[in-house]
Each structure stands twice: as structure tokens, then as C-alpha cells.
Scaffold this motif. Structure first.
Motif, mmCIF file in Angstrom:
data_model
loop_
_atom_site.group_PDB
_atom_site.id
_atom_site.type_symbol
_atom_site.label_atom_id
_atom_site.label_comp_id
_atom_site.label_asym_id
_atom_site.label_seq_id
_atom_site.Cartn_x
_atom_site.Cartn_y
_atom_site.Cartn_z
ATOM 1 N N GLY A 124 0.811 -1.207 0.000
ATOM 2 C CA GLY A 124 0.000 0.000 0.000
ATOM 3 C C GLY A 124 0.844 1.256 0.000
ATOM 4 O O GLY A 124 0.580 2.206 -0.747
ATOM 5 N N ASP A 244 -7.383 7.216 -1.137
ATOM 6 C CA ASP A 244 -6.682 6.036 -0.642
ATOM 7 C C ASP A 244 -7.753 5.059 -0.149
ATOM 8 O O ASP A 244 -8.270 5.195 0.957
ATOM 9 C CB ASP A 244 -5.715 6.427 0.482
ATOM 10 N N LYS A 273 -4.007 -3.950 -0.015
ATOM 11 C CA LYS A 273 -4.571 -4.911 0.938
ATOM 12 C C LYS A 273 -5.361 -6.043 0.264
ATOM 13 O O LYS A 273 -4.758 -6.965 -0.255
ATOM 14 C CB LYS A 273 -5.375 -4.171 2.004
HETATM 15 C C1 LIG Z 1 -2.648 -0.262 5.295
HETATM 16 C C2 LIG Z 1 -2.807 1.040 4.653
HETATM 17 C C3 LIG Z 1 -1.768 1.619 3.911
HETATM 18 C C4 LIG Z 1 -0.391 1.002 3.811
HETATM 19 O O1 LIG Z 1 -0.400 -0.272 3.243
HETATM 20 P P1 LIG Z 1 0.872 -1.231 3.437
HETATM 21 O O2 LIG Z 1 0.560 -2.387 2.531
HETATM 22 O O3 LIG Z 1 0.911 -1.612 4.882
HETATM 23 O O4 LIG Z 1 2.061 -0.461 3.022
HETATM 24 C C5 LIG Z 1 -2.005 2.816 3.287
HETATM 25 N N1 LIG Z 1 -3.198 3.429 3.378
HETATM 26 C C6 LIG Z 1 -4.218 2.918 4.087
HETATM 27 C C7 LIG Z 1 -5.529 3.648 4.140
HETATM 28 C C8 LIG Z 1 -4.060 1.713 4.759
HETATM 29 O O5 LIG Z 1 -5.048 1.230 5.500
#
Ligand SMILES: *Cc1c(COP(=O)(O)O)cnc(C)c1O
Length: 418
Positions: A124, A244, A273
Motif C-alpha cells: 500500500g 486512498d 490490501k
Molecule cells: C494499510 C494502509 C496503507 C499502507 O499499506 P501497506 O501495505 O501496509 O504499506 C495505506 N493506506 C491505508 C488507508 C491503509 O489502511
């Protein structure tokens, strides 16, 4: 004389032979793992659907679902089949060559989002970084902001990942402390405050970056109409709206994207995710050609981004979402979860915020902390995660049935009503 001769390692306590399997693994983790997590004392060894089994054979309802990376549950048969078939055939090519998986995946993901182009990454945080680069390039090359001057507006209480640039615009001291110097170019405004956002936009603003629902923040839901107002404002001021949806997207809230709940289409979707089906890290930035078209060969990339294994799983994930079944489940069971949680209001719960199968509840701090509540729920056979002191986050996989939602509610009632 060289001083590189083997140094004795640190003292490692040997494990007592009578340690339970759980304590054995916890003590190994304490001895060998960096301390950037503080997991609950359960050691998971197997999982299927919404249920996990620990090393002692105890079963737990997984009501965290890997922070929504497991929206389709553990070992979803369709996703496992897609991964297994791909494992036997081709796993990595690098983007120096084409693979026969990346085109079909990108086509289907673009179709699901209604956008032109997909830029695949892995985690993410990498996708958020990619969105930041997209917005800055778009600002310089399309909007005409003087080079090096672009600013991005983010929200107070945000969580967008853990890279040095991303934590530079976090306001959580835990995430930021002693990681400076911080990346410049970001402004923060209160989440849900359209007037503050409007006031913060300048000619140098290239993007507004937001979570439609703030997940790590405690499932914080903005005021009704705010997303629509942000959409109208960003369009009027020629600023990209970057959503996001890494945690809020892909079925969790009862629609494919949380932005759908207000009929809003952002310029840029940031996904992650659940896109990897709980099997592989897979993230993506998805936008139209007038935005993502700013990338030219060599200007951005990733060794593993869009690899055939991830693309095969991602395509299977998109196909599950295209049926609408999981969104529907999140909607109907989310209503059951919401009404059950509301019955706990005043009985150890101060606030309930629910969107689909996703809820943040604030525990009465006089009763216990969120961490304590998570501990007690573990004892009752339910896995959840606390956040920000008093809040407990609930996000069971979208494959749960009503029985599992009732188990979750029953355990919460037992732990809190006293
Ligand atoms: C988990 C998350 C991220 C980061 O994702 P990773 O795979 O842990 O790097 C970014 N933005 C949101 C809204 C998230 O919930």
C-alpha cells in the motif's frame, strides 16, 4: 589485525523444554524479532474462511481480517486455485518483459474502477508513494505548477503507510518520532472540514489525498456530503482528488469503493490490501490517461510490481468483486453488526461508527483500554485490534455469516457488560 573475526552473538536464552507451544513461539519472537509490533499472545498456525486455529488447536473468529487484506477470508478456494495454478507456470518476469497475466489483470481492474490505466505496485505504501509522484508530475506537466513547488493536502488523523515521505505528513507522533528530516510539500487540514480544505488550496496545490473512511484512525466517517463537496471543490480548483481506498475499498463498506457510498468518483484510486487476496502483496494506482499518462519508461517502477503470481491472484479478486456478492454481504451483515453494536451503547461502549462490515467502537475508558478489551476478546475466542487507546476496530472477513456476526456481538457483550 582485522577486527572482523566472528563476534559472539548476544546471549540467547535457551527455551525451557516444558514451555507451551504458544509461549515457545512468543519467546522466540521476543528473542529474534525487532520490536516494532506488540502482538496479542496468540500464535496462529492454520486458517480457513473467517476462522483461525492456534498452535494449541484453539479456534478463533478472525474479526480483524489482516486489516482488510483478508476481505475474502483465509484460503478462499477460488483465490488459492488461481495462485496454485500460477505457481506451477510462471511467477516472475520483471517488467523488462511482458507476461500473459498483467494485461488481463489490468484490463479487469480498470473495468471495475471505470478508469483507463493501472499502475501495479506491491504494498500500500508504495502505491501511495506512486500516487504522490503521479500528482506532482501531473502538477508540473499538466497543471503548470513551477517545478519543485507542488503541494499536496492531506487530512489530520491520516494513515497512508510507513515510508519516510508518508510519515512526513502523519500527525501521529508514534509514527513520526525521530524519523526526520521530513519530506516537505504537504499541508494538513481537519478531516471532514470542507471550509478548511477550500482555504488551504493554492495555485500550487496539485492534489487532495484522503481516506474516504479513516481506518487506522479508528473507522472515522466524514460528515455526510463531505466527499461530494471535496469532489466538486477539487474539480473547480483543478486539483486531483486522490482516494486512498487501500483499506476502505474492495467491498468492505458494502460497495466496491467507499467513495461509491456518496456517488463520488475520485481522479485517482489507490488500492492495496484485499487486492492481493490475502496471498500476495499487491497494490495499484488506477486513474484516467490524462493523469497516469504522465509516466514515461524509466520514470517509475518496481521489480515485483505486477508480477504474474500477484496479477493472477489480483485478477481472481477482481472477478470475485465483479459478482457484487461480497459488497452485498457487507451491506446486509453490516446492518446486523451496526444494530448489535448500538445495543452496547451505554453498556461499556461510548461510540459506534459502522460502515458495512467495518466498525470502530470507543470503549468507555473507565472500564478498560482498547488493548484490554482486545485481550479479553481473545480469551473469548475473537481476534480484534485496538487503536488510539480506547478504540477497537472490527473488520471480519466478508465471507462471515450472520452466525459469526452474532458470535462477535456476543463476545463483545460478555466482555463489556459488567
Ligand atoms: C494499510 C494502509 C496503507 C499502507 O499499506 P501497506 O501495505 O501496509 O504499506 C495505506 N493506506 C491505508 C488507508 C491503509 O489502511
Amino acid at each position: 589485525m582485522s577486527e572482523t573475526a566472528a563476534r559472539p552473538g548476544p546471549e540467547r536464552p535457551s527455551v525451557a523444554p516444558d514451555l507451551s507451544p504458544t509461549l515457545h513461539h512468543i519467546s522466540m519472537a521476543r528473542d529474534w524479532l525487532a520490536g516494532n509490533y506488540s502482538p496479542l499472545p496468540v500464535v496462529i498456525a492454520h486458517a480457513e474462511g473467517a476462522w483461525v486455529t492456534d498452535v494449541e488447536g484453539r479456534r478463533y473468529l478472525d474479526a480483524l481480517a489482516g486489516y482488510s487484506a483478508l476481505n475474502f477470508g483465509h484460503l478462499h478456494p477460488t483465490l488459492i486455485a488461481a495462485a496454485r495454478a500460477q505457481l506451477e507456470r510462471l511467477t516472475l518476469t520483471s517488467r523488462a518483459f511482458h507476461s500473459d497475466r498483467l494485461g488481463p489483470f489490468s484490463h479487469e481492474l480498470a473495468t471495475l474502477t471505470g478508469k483507463d490505466l493501472v499502475l501495479p505496485m506491491n504494498t500500500g505504501a508504495e502505491a501511495v508513494e506512486t500516487a504522490i509522484k503521479t500528482a506532482r508530475r501531473w502538477g508540473y506537466e499538466v497543471k503548470g505548477v513551477p517545478d519543485g513547488r507542488a503541494r499536496i493536502i492531506a487530512m489530520a488523523g491520516n494513515f497512508h503507510g510507513r515510508t519516510t515521505t508518508i510519515i512526513s505528513f502523519s500527525d501521529d507522533p508514534l509514527a513520526r518520532e525521530h524519523y526526520g528530516p521530513y519530506t516537505p510539500g504537504f499541508d494538513l487540514v481537519p478531516f471532514g472540514d470542507i471550509a478548511a480544505l477550500e482555504a488551504a488550496i493554492t495555485d500550487e496545490t496539485v492534489a487532495v489525498l484522503l481516506e474516504p473512511v479513516q481506518g487506522e484512525g479508528g473507522v472515522i466517517i466524514p460528515p455526510e456530503g463531505w466527499l461530494r463537496d471535496v469532489r466538486e471543490l477539487t474539480r473547480r480548483r483543478n486539483v486531483l482528488m486522490v482516494a486512498d481506498e487501500i483499506q476502505s475499498g474492495l467491498g468492505r463498506t458494502g460497495s466496491t469503493f467507499a467513495c461509491d457510498l456518496e456517488g463520488v468518483v475520485p481522479d485517482v484510486y489507490v488500492l492495496g490490501k484485499a487486492l492481493g487476496g490475502g496471498i500476495v502483496p499487491l497494490s495499484a494506482v488506477v486513474a484516467d490517461r490524462d493523469v497516469l499518462g504522465v509516466f514515461t519508461p524509466g520514470s517509475h517502477g518496481s521489480t515485483f510490481g505486477g508480477n504474474p503470481l500477484a496479477a493472477a491472484v489480483g485478477q481472481a479478486v477482481v472477478e470475485l468483486l465483479a459478482t457484487g456478492e461480497y459488497q452485498e454481504r457487507a451491506r446486509t451483515l453490516g446492518a446486523v453488526l451496526d444494530s448489535g453494536l448500538r445495543e452496547l451503547l451505554g453498556h461499556g461502549v461510548d461510540a459506534v461508527r459502522c460502515r458495512g462490515l467495518w466498525a470502530g467502537i470507543d470503549i468507555d475508558p473507565r472500564l478498560m483500554t482498547g488493548r484490554e478489551a482486545s485481550h479479553r476478546l481473545l480469551v473469548e475466542g475473537v481476534l480484534v485490534k485496538d487503536t488510539h487507546g480506547s478504540t477497537v476496530r472490527l473488520a471480519p472477513p466478508l465471507v462471515v455469516g450472520e452466525a459469526e456476526v452474532q458470535i462477535l456481538l456476543g463476545a463483545l457483550g460478555k466482555v463489556l457488560r459488567r
